[in-house]
Design a protein around this motif. Structure first.
Motif, short mmCIF file in Angstrom:
data_model
loop_
_atom_site.label_atom_id
_atom_site.label_comp_id
_atom_site.label_asym_id
_atom_site.label_seq_id
_atom_site.Cartn_x
_atom_site.Cartn_y
_atom_site.Cartn_z
N LEU A 130 -2.74 26.76 57.46
CA LEU A 130 -3.83 25.93 57.97
C LEU A 130 -3.34 24.98 59.06
O LEU A 130 -4.05 24.74 60.05
CB LEU A 130 -4.49 25.16 56.83
N VAL A 131 -2.14 24.42 58.89
CA VAL A 131 -1.59 23.52 59.92
C VAL A 131 -1.33 24.30 61.21
O VAL A 131 -1.70 23.84 62.31
CB VAL A 131 -0.30 22.85 59.41
N VAL A 132 -0.73 25.48 61.10
CA VAL A 132 -0.45 26.29 62.29
C VAL A 132 -1.76 26.71 62.95
O VAL A 132 -1.89 26.66 64.18
CB VAL A 132 0.42 27.52 61.92
N ALA A 133 -2.75 27.11 62.15
CA ALA A 133 -4.05 27.52 62.72
C ALA A 133 -4.73 26.34 63.41
O ALA A 133 -5.31 26.50 64.50
CB ALA A 133 -4.95 28.08 61.62
N GLY A 134 -4.66 25.16 62.82
CA GLY A 134 -5.26 23.98 63.44
C GLY A 134 -4.58 23.61 64.75
O GLY A 134 -5.25 23.28 65.73
N LEU A 135 -3.26 23.65 64.77
CA LEU A 135 -2.54 23.34 66.00
C LEU A 135 -2.82 24.38 67.09
O LEU A 135 -2.96 24.04 68.27
CB LEU A 135 -1.04 23.23 65.73
N THR A 136 -2.91 25.64 66.68
CA THR A 136 -3.22 26.70 67.66
C THR A 136 -4.61 26.48 68.24
O THR A 136 -4.81 26.60 69.45
CB THR A 136 -3.12 28.08 66.99
N GLY A 137 -5.56 26.16 67.38
CA GLY A 137 -6.92 25.89 67.85
C GLY A 137 -6.96 24.70 68.79
O GLY A 137 -7.68 24.70 69.80
N LEU A 138 -6.19 23.67 68.48
CA LEU A 138 -6.15 22.49 69.34
C LEU A 138 -5.57 22.83 70.71
O LEU A 138 -6.08 22.37 71.74
CB LEU A 138 -5.32 21.38 68.66
N VAL A 139 -4.52 23.64 70.74
CA VAL A 139 -3.91 24.03 72.02
C VAL A 139 -4.90 24.85 72.84
O VAL A 139 -5.04 24.64 74.05
CB VAL A 139 -2.60 24.82 71.77
N VAL A 140 -5.61 25.76 72.19
CA VAL A 140 -6.59 26.58 72.90
C VAL A 140 -7.71 25.69 73.45
O VAL A 140 -8.15 25.85 74.60
CB VAL A 140 -7.15 27.69 71.98
N LEU A 141 -8.19 24.75 72.65
CA LEU A 141 -9.24 23.84 73.09
C LEU A 141 -8.79 23.01 74.29
O LEU A 141 -9.51 22.89 75.29
CB LEU A 141 -9.65 22.90 71.95
N LEU A 142 -7.58 22.45 74.19
CA LEU A 142 -7.08 21.61 75.28
C LEU A 142 -6.81 22.41 76.54
O LEU A 142 -6.98 21.91 77.66
CB LEU A 142 -5.83 20.86 74.83
N ALA A 143 -6.36 23.66 76.39
CA ALA A 143 -6.08 24.50 77.56
C ALA A 143 -7.36 24.78 78.34
O ALA A 143 -7.34 24.90 79.57
CB ALA A 143 -5.43 25.80 77.13
N ASP A 164 -7.16 16.62 82.99
CA ASP A 164 -7.69 15.26 82.83
C ASP A 164 -8.39 15.09 81.48
O ASP A 164 -8.15 14.12 80.76
CB ASP A 164 -8.64 14.93 83.98
N ARG A 165 -9.27 16.01 81.15
CA ARG A 165 -9.99 15.91 79.87
C ARG A 165 -9.05 16.14 78.68
O ARG A 165 -9.20 15.53 77.63
CB ARG A 165 -11.14 16.90 79.84
N ALA A 166 -8.07 17.02 78.85
CA ALA A 166 -7.11 17.27 77.78
C ALA A 166 -6.30 16.00 77.49
O ALA A 166 -6.01 15.69 76.33
CB ALA A 166 -6.18 18.42 78.16
N GLU A 167 -5.96 15.27 78.53
CA GLU A 167 -5.23 14.01 78.34
C GLU A 167 -6.07 13.00 77.58
O GLU A 167 -5.58 12.30 76.69
CB GLU A 167 -4.82 13.45 79.70
N LYS A 168 -7.36 12.94 77.88
CA LYS A 168 -8.25 12.03 77.15
C LYS A 168 -8.39 12.43 75.68
O LYS A 168 -8.36 11.58 74.80
CB LYS A 168 -9.61 12.00 77.84
N TRP A 169 -8.53 13.73 75.43
CA TRP A 169 -8.62 14.21 74.04
C TRP A 169 -7.33 13.88 73.28
O TRP A 169 -7.36 13.45 72.12
CB TRP A 169 -8.85 15.72 74.00
N THR A 170 -6.20 14.10 73.93
CA THR A 170 -4.91 13.85 73.28
C THR A 170 -4.75 12.37 72.94
O THR A 170 -4.27 12.01 71.87
CB THR A 170 -3.76 14.32 74.20
#
Length: 119
Positions: free
Chosen positions: A14-27, A32-38
């Motif tokens: 679940l942790v790996v899946a969540g991090l993968t989803g976050l990377v895909v979302l930010l990509a 600029d928007r990825a920096e704000k989300w982070t």
């Protein structure tokens, strides 16, 4: 496979899946928007970890008055070379010692008035 190992494996997945989803979302958001989300996610994670640390510190904090102590022990006197006399508590076992008698050590002896928990 034990239940504990299965839980760890599912948690790790679940942790790996969540991090993968976050990377895909930010990509897909652009830099600029990825920096704000982070920044936003980092603020919430930091606040959560800080609160968890304060809670854990509060739960594990020991009050010095609840650890027990020594009161009204007798007098301990040592006379002669090599004699040792102790009055009070030694070793910090947390036991309460009250109203002990006097202890006298002579000629290299060893005497304790109170509690000796060092053994």
């Amino acid at each position: 496979m034990t239940g504990r190992a299965l839980r760890w494996m599912v948690s790790g997945f679940l942790v790996v899946a969540g991090l993968t989803g976050l990377v895909v979302l930010l990509a897909g958001q652009g830099l600029d928007r990825a920096e704000k989300w982070t920044s936003l996610v980092g603020a919430f994670v930091s606040a959560g970890l800080g609160l968890a640390g304060l809670t854990l510190g509060r739960l594990t904090h020991r009050q010095s008055t609840s650890a027990g102590g020594v009161s009204r022990t007798g007098a301990a006197t040592a006379t002669g070379p090599g004699s040792i006399a102790i009055s009070g508590s030694r070793g910090g076992s947390g036991a309460v010692v009250e109203d002990t008698g006097d202890a006298n050590a002579e000629d290299g002896g060893y005497a304790v008035s109170g509690e000796d928990s060092s053994a």
